[in-house]
Scaffold this active site. Structure first.
Site, PDB file in Angstrom:
ATOM      1  N   SER A   1      41.064  42.681  42.529  1.00  0.00           N
ATOM      2  CA  SER A   1      40.952  44.069  41.119  1.00  0.00           C
ATOM      3  C   SER A   1      40.937  43.899  40.092  1.00  0.00           C
ATOM      4  O   SER A   1      42.396  43.056  39.155  1.00  0.00           O
ATOM      5  CB  SER A   1      41.556  45.063  41.291  1.00  0.00           C
ATOM      6  OG  SER A   1      41.310  46.781  40.548  1.00  0.00           O
ATOM      7  N   ARG A   2      39.987  43.202  38.934  1.00  0.00           N
ATOM      8  CA  ARG A   2      39.891  43.380  37.680  1.00  0.00           C
ATOM      9  C   ARG A   2      40.102  44.005  36.546  1.00  0.00           C
ATOM     10  O   ARG A   2      40.130  44.138  36.106  1.00  0.00           O
ATOM     11  CB  ARG A   2      38.664  42.563  36.627  1.00  0.00           C
ATOM     12  CG  ARG A   2      38.384  40.527  37.710  1.00  0.00           C
ATOM     13  CD  ARG A   2      37.552  40.461  37.299  1.00  0.00           C
ATOM     14  NE  ARG A   2      36.843  39.268  37.828  1.00  0.00           N
ATOM     15  CZ  ARG A   2      36.386  38.757  38.782  1.00  0.00           C
ATOM     16  NH1 ARG A   2      35.247  39.907  38.729  1.00  0.00           N
ATOM     17  NH2 ARG A   2      35.892  38.101  39.425  1.00  0.00           N
TER      18      ARG A   2
END
Length: 499
Positions: free
Chosen positions: A365-366
């Protein structure tokens, strides 16, 4: 008898003025080529891109190709009753769908027409299916978590409100289950959900509707279904229609929304079919060159709006189906580059009983810790690293090498972490309960619990905490932090004496 010419001319002028007010001029064309849901129309020089066109039978079409002497249109409905030489009329409107609270709890097709036998939808408001994504100044950073109730996601690949998180993997390894868990968890949170089913069997869509209804989740959900029996044109516009329905709540009601696109691989296939029939030149894997734009203009509409625009959000969970785990194919790489992270599900883990079958190494997850409550950061900060190390040690230990005590202890804890992260379908776990069980697992309180009894330990421990220590649960839920970890440690030790 004296004739008053001035009076007569005045009346004639009035009649002409009245007539001109009621005069309607339609621009029409003629079908010159027809087949497979595509019509080529001659004689509509003023047609706009994405304009709705009305055929003689009442079926609508969508203008896609604007050529020098003809218009290429896709037919949004039954095209078998049409014929070459038939008339087509411009509507002057781009494609729109009905929106509003009236659609919540209903199952509709991509044109907003109900297909659940519950009568017509009384909505009077519409939105265009194609809408410009908000610019940078109209957005704010994603920092508020959108809990899914899935321990492996909320702990390791958290999703924020306004994020685009891709669910990717082979067919039948649990992508739909994760999305439905996320929708079920939004009950009583105020988040409006839209589930877009593209190219699926009607029986599967009926199963999804029943699963959501039996768990009370249809009260905050809209289902947009373009089944496999529908024309490719409806499968192509389905995600945009679902997005438009969610955007009403984001822009007009300033609410948080969640949209699931299941799945964009089938939409890309439908678009490829339409594009080849419209004679657009094929490129890599026979997809037209603008297939990247197809998905980017859809997913860029997901955003957390600025406070000046009301602060609503649209979170997107697109799905992509891979073939034999091939994530380097054209469509998967396209969507991976557009989204803010991906959750990769592996078939071998799914078949081994590890469900959800999330590959910790390839999932990311950025947005990261910005989309987690403080309590979850406290207990799950090293969880990804611990699991990745366990996978490596597990592979090493299968070679029959003698292991020292520290390595054996690491393997034992990793096996228990894997068991803790397993979760049954349609059973999302509240975030405060996730925090407590992960605290017990990562802090070593479960190291002496046999692996086969870890799930039993979890269930009985949570029951104990709900009845004996509700104040700890309430503290995590209301404050979002684990302010007194020593109190939780004491509670775990007290429970272990009774287990």
């Amino acid at each position: 008898m004296r004739i008053n010419l001035e009076e007569i001319s005045g009346r004639i002028r009035e009649e002409i003025r009245g007539y001109s007010k009621n005069l309607e001029i339609d621009e029409t064309g003629t079908i010159v080529e027809l087949g497979d849901g595509i019509a080529r129309i001659y004689g509509m020089r003023g047609a706009m891109a994405m304009e709705m066109l009305e055929f003689e039978t009442g079926v609508f079409g969508l203008a896609l190709n604007l050529e020098e002497d003809s218009v290429g249109a896709v037919i949004l409905g039954n095209y078998l009753d049409l014929h070459e030489g038939g008339k087509v009329r411009r509507t002057g409107r781009v494609l729109e769908v009905p929106v509003g609270h009236e659609l919540v709890g209903r199952v509709v097709n991509p044109l907003g027409i109900p297909i659940d036998d519950k009568g017509p939808i009384a909505s009077t408001r519409t939105r265009p299916v194609e809408f410009k994504a908000p610019g940078i100044r109209d957005r704010q950073s994603v920092k508020e978590p959108l809990q899914t109730g899935v321990k492996a996601i909320d702990a390791m690949v958290p999703i924020g409100r306004g994020q685009r998180e891709l669910l990717i993997g082979d067919r039948g390894n649990g992508k739909e289950s994760l999305a439905m868990d996320a929708i079920i968890y939004q009950k009583n949170t105020g988040v409006i959900c839209v589930y877009v089913a593209i190219g699926q069997k009607a029986s599967m869509v009926a199963g999804i509707v029943e699963a959501l209804r039996s768990r009370g989740a249809m009260e905050h959900t809209i289902i947009v279904a373009a089944t496999a029996a529908e024309p490719a044109a409806l499968q192509y516009i389905a995600p945009y229609a679902g997005c438009a329905m969610a955007e009403f709540f984001m822009y007009e009601e300033h609410k948080d929304t969640l949209v699931v696109y299941d799945d964009l691989s089938r939409q890309a296939n439908a678009y490829r079919q339409l594009a080849l029939l419209l004679r657009r030149p094929p490129g890599r894997e026979a997809y037209p060159g603008d297939v990247f734009y197809l998905h980017s203009r859809l997913l860029e509409r997901a955003a957390r709006l600025s406070n000046e625009l009301g602060g609503g959000s649209l979170t997107a969970l697109p799905m992509i189906e891979t073939q034999e785990g091939e994530v380097s194919a054209y469509i998967p790489t396209n969507v991976i580059s557009i989204t803010d992270g991906q959750i990769y599900l592996r078939t071998d883990l799914y078949n081994a009983g590890i469900r959800p079958a999330i590959d910790v190494g390839l999932s990311v997850s950025r947005v990261g810790g910005n989309a987690q409550i403080k309590a979850m950061k406290q207990v799950a900060g090293s969880l990804r690293i611990d699991l990745a190390a366990y996978r490596e040690l597990e592979a090493f230990s299968q070679m029959g090498t003698e292991l020292d005590k520290a390595t054996q202890a690491q393997l034992a804890r990793g096996a228990r972490l894997v068991e803790v992260l397993k979760q049954s379908q349609y059973s999302p776990v509240p975030v405060e309960e996730q925090v407590m069980i992960l605290y017990a697992a990562t802090r070593g309180f479960m190291d002496d619990v046999p692996v086969a009894r870890v799930r039993d330990f979890e269930n009985k421990f949570l029951e104990y905490m709900r009845s004996a220590k509700p104040d700890i649960l309430a503290g995590i839920r209301n404050l979002g932090t684990l302010s007194e970890p020593e109190v939780l440690s004491e509670a775990i030790n007290a429970f272990k004496k009774t287990f």
